[in-house]
Design a protein around this motif. Structure first.
Motif, short mmCIF file in Angstrom:
data_model
loop_
_atom_site.label_atom_id
_atom_site.label_comp_id
_atom_site.label_asym_id
_atom_site.label_seq_id
_atom_site.Cartn_x
_atom_site.Cartn_y
_atom_site.Cartn_z
N THR A 1 28.48 46.63 29.07
CA THR A 1 28.36 46.14 30.45
C THR A 1 27.84 47.24 31.38
O THR A 1 27.02 46.98 32.26
CB THR A 1 29.70 45.58 30.93
N SER B 1 39.57 40.55 28.74
CA SER B 1 39.00 40.42 30.08
C SER B 1 39.79 41.22 31.11
O SER B 1 39.20 41.84 32.00
CB SER B 1 38.89 38.96 30.49
N ILE C 1 38.00 44.23 33.00
CA ILE C 1 37.72 44.16 34.44
C ILE C 1 38.24 45.40 35.17
O ILE C 1 37.61 45.89 36.10
CB ILE C 1 38.26 42.85 35.07
N ILE D 1 35.74 48.29 34.17
CA ILE D 1 34.42 48.06 34.76
C ILE D 1 34.47 48.26 36.28
O ILE D 1 33.55 48.80 36.88
CB ILE D 1 33.88 46.66 34.40
N THR D 2 35.57 47.87 36.90
CA THR D 2 35.72 48.11 38.33
C THR D 2 35.76 49.60 38.63
O THR D 2 35.10 50.07 39.57
CB THR D 2 36.98 47.41 38.86
N ILE E 1 41.62 41.06 41.32
CA ILE E 1 41.79 41.89 40.13
C ILE E 1 43.28 42.07 39.80
O ILE E 1 43.69 41.97 38.65
CB ILE E 1 41.07 43.24 40.30
N ILE F 1 44.62 39.00 38.15
CA ILE F 1 44.21 38.94 36.75
C ILE F 1 45.10 39.84 35.91
O ILE F 1 45.60 39.44 34.84
CB ILE F 1 42.73 39.32 36.59
#
Length: 111
Positions: free
Chosen positions: A19, A65, A69, A72-73, A92, A95
């Motif tokens: 990603t 996920s 996340i 990646i954030t 976020i 999640i």
């Protein structure tokens, strides 16, 4: 079961790499980042398929996920200077809370 979670961890790592390089590929116009992206996703999905031999798909995907996340954030903040606003941070966190709840309290399959 331990090996399945090792596969999941490796799948997450390769997904994060893929990603990150997807962003660096600039819509697949840069060759090396594009190749890294494609290889990363191929490895990711292969490792995820190995994970799913033992781990229920919902559990595996929630972990994948949720952890993805977060990292990646962080990469978006550090590398790409993309600072999330308050609604993004709240989303976020929700999640992450969901992933924690699933892993601590779910009786779904063996995990």
């Amino acid at each position: 079961m331990g090996r399945s979670y090792l596969y999941l961890l490796l799948a997450i790592i390769f997904e994060i790499i893929a990603t990150t390089f997807l962003k660096k590929s600039e819509q697949f116009t840069k060759l090396l980042p594009s190749i890294i992206t494609l290889i990363g996703y191929i490895v990711t999905f292969y490792l995820l398929s190995l994970t799913l031999r033992q781990v229920p798909v919902g559990i595996a995907y929630a972990i994948w996920s949720g952890v993805g996340i977060i990292f990646i954030t962080i990469i978006g903040i550090v590398v790409f200077k993309q600072v999330p606003d308050l609604p993004a941070i709240i989303g976020i966190l929700l999640i992450v809370i969901g992933v924690v709840v699933i892993n601590l309290f779910s009786k779904m399959g063996s995990h």
